[in-house]
Structures are given as C-alpha cells and as structure tokens.
Design an enzyme around this catalytic site. Structure first.
Site, PDB file in Angstrom:
ATOM      1  N   ASP A  40       0.862  -1.167   0.000  1.00  0.00           N
ATOM      2  CA  ASP A  40       0.000   0.000   0.000  1.00  0.00           C
ATOM      3  C   ASP A  40       0.909   1.231   0.000  1.00  0.00           C
ATOM      4  O   ASP A  40       2.091   1.151   0.364  1.00  0.00           O
ATOM      5  CB  ASP A  40      -0.899  -0.024   1.235  1.00  0.00           C
ATOM      6  N   ARG A  70     -10.017  12.391   7.540  1.00  0.00           N
ATOM      7  CA  ARG A  70      -9.623  11.011   7.241  1.00  0.00           C
ATOM      8  C   ARG A  70     -10.810  10.060   7.300  1.00  0.00           C
ATOM      9  O   ARG A  70     -10.913   9.144   6.482  1.00  0.00           O
ATOM     10  CB  ARG A  70      -8.523  10.561   8.208  1.00  0.00           C
ATOM     11  N   SER A 147      -2.162   0.580  -4.604  1.00  0.00           N
ATOM     12  CA  SER A 147      -2.760   1.591  -3.737  1.00  0.00           C
ATOM     13  C   SER A 147      -4.030   2.179  -4.328  1.00  0.00           C
ATOM     14  O   SER A 147      -4.218   2.203  -5.548  1.00  0.00           O
ATOM     15  CB  SER A 147      -1.741   2.709  -3.510  1.00  0.00           C
ATOM     16  N   ASN A 148      -4.853   2.721  -3.437  1.00  0.00           N
ATOM     17  CA  ASN A 148      -6.047   3.457  -3.860  1.00  0.00           C
ATOM     18  C   ASN A 148      -5.723   4.848  -4.392  1.00  0.00           C
ATOM     19  O   ASN A 148      -6.576   5.471  -5.038  1.00  0.00           O
ATOM     20  CB  ASN A 148      -7.011   3.615  -2.681  1.00  0.00           C
TER      21      ASN A 148
END
Length: 253
Positions: A40, A70, A147-148
């Site tokens: 990630d 977040r 990763s996003n």
C-alpha cells in the site's frame, strides 16, 4: 451519520474472514514461495505532514479537522465504489476535506484547501523505507505499489523520495475505477505481476487493508506504525512490524 468501518467492511466485502496465524508467526516452511512484495502507499510514504498542516491552518482545531477528514475520506471512497458512482482518490479526498471543514464550522478558503491537498503531491518516504526496499530488491523479489491513491500521487511520491527505479510496478486501483477492499483491486496485483496470490506478500498500513488483503488470499504483513489495535473482523496478519526494516527479516530470517 458516520459509518462504522467494521460494520461497513464486514458487509461490503461479502466474504467470510478466516482467522489466520498469530501476528509475527511464520509457516514452518518459511516464505520461500514469495516472489514479490506489493505495498500500500502509506507503509512507504509518510502522510503525517498533511495532517500537521491542518493544525497550522487551524490552530487548536487541526486535530479535529484531520480526524474528520480522514474518516470521511475512506467512507466516501467505499460508498462511491459500492454505489457505482466512482470518483478518484483526489476528488473523494477533496470532497471529504470540504465536508469535514463544514461539519466543524471552519472557514476553509479555496487557497487553503488547495494547499492542504497539495500535500499529497509532496509526500516523502519514511526514513526506514530506502534501506528496506533495497534489501528486498537485492533478494530478487519484485516490488510493487498497489494503492487506492492516483497514479499522479504515487509517481510524485516516488520522485520526491528518491525512489525512482525501485518499484517494478506502480499500480493504482484507479485502473478499475474502484478502491480496496474491493477484491478486484487486490486482483490487480495478481494480474500485473503475473503471479499467484500466495507468491505475493502484501504490506498493509491500515487494519481494514489487512482484512481486505487476507480475505482476498494474500499473505499479509501489517506495517503497524501507529501501534493500532487490530480490526474486529476475525482476521490476523501473518506478520507485523512497526518499521519496514522488520519485513526483510520476517521474509528471510
């Protein structure tokens, strides 16, 4: 209403979570089958400066803003993925920041918003990362980011951190217009690397990503830099470490 992440993930993935071996344990045969390590973004890149900038922008309220930001950031990604209303990491993160500021009745100017968002384009690696990656690469393993975050953010972080040429593959889930923990997002690692699931060690930063990667079938190492408790989802990582320097020793003791 803020969605409880445990409830959301347990329902969203629709998969049974098998309980794994205790954290830090190893199979008796070791990890000789591992040919690649997929990370990630955030075991590699330190995002703390972004959230410190919240305190600089709103003294005394920065912690509230960063926490609300977040929380909504991930909720917006998962909700859009489930609803088929995709927007990428940059847009969902910006929308989450706008909402967080409004919810706290903070006056967020467009210049201030742009400044906070630009932090994602100036990410730098954690201090332990270059040596750990060099050791892993020297052992013959392929290295990948999975990763996003958007390709632009990933490549900017690689450049800012002096890691150009270290990763064999840079994979954003933007390719499939979805986000982890969608199983299709983890499948990108298998497809791009051309390996079986059990040949790829996935390195997660967040507890929910540990759950998603284990449900998918990856061996998983949790880079638990914040010493967070495990999610209550019946999933245990194969190994844990606060520093990435512990990962090469875990794979090749």
């Amino acid at each position: 209403m803020i969605i409880d992440r445990r409830t959301f993930l347990a329902g969203a993935c629709g998969l049974a979570a098998a309980v794994g071996p205790p954290a830090g344990s190893r199979p008796t045969s070791g990890w000789s089958q591992i040919k690649a390590v997929a990370f990630d973004a955030f075991p590699v890149f330190d995002s703390r400066p972004i959230f410190r900038a919240c305190e600089e922008a709103f003294p005394g309220r920065g912690s509230d803003l960063s926490n609300a930001w977040r929380a909504r950031q991930f909720e917006y990604q998962w909700l859009r993925a489930l609803a088929g209303q995709y927007e990428d990491f940059w847009q969902t993160t910006q929308s989450a920041l706008d909402f967080a500021a409004r919810s706290l009745q903070l006056e967020l100017s467009s210049n201030m918003r742009d400044s906070l968002m630009q932090g994602y384009l100036t990410l730098k690696a954690w201090p332990d990362v270059p040596d750990a990656l060099a050791e892993l690469r020297g052992s013959g393993k392929q290295l990948a980011l999975l990763s996003n975050v958007t390709p632009q953010i990933l490549h900017a972080g690689i450049k800012s951190s002096g890691l150009t040429g270290i990763f064999h593959h840079v994979i954003s889930t933007d390719r499939i217009r979805s986000f982890k923990p969608d199983p299709r997002a983890y499948q990108l690692g298998v497809d791009v690397l051309g390996l079986r699931k059990n040949e790829i060690m996935f390195v997660a930063y967040a507890g929910w990503d540990v759950a998603g990667s284990k449900w998918f079938g990856y061996p998983t190492f949790w880079n638990n830099r914040q010493n967070s408790p495990g999610e209550g989802l019946g999933v245990t990582p194969d190994g844990t470490g606060k520093s990435l320097n512990e990962l090469p020793r875990f794979l090749d003791p």
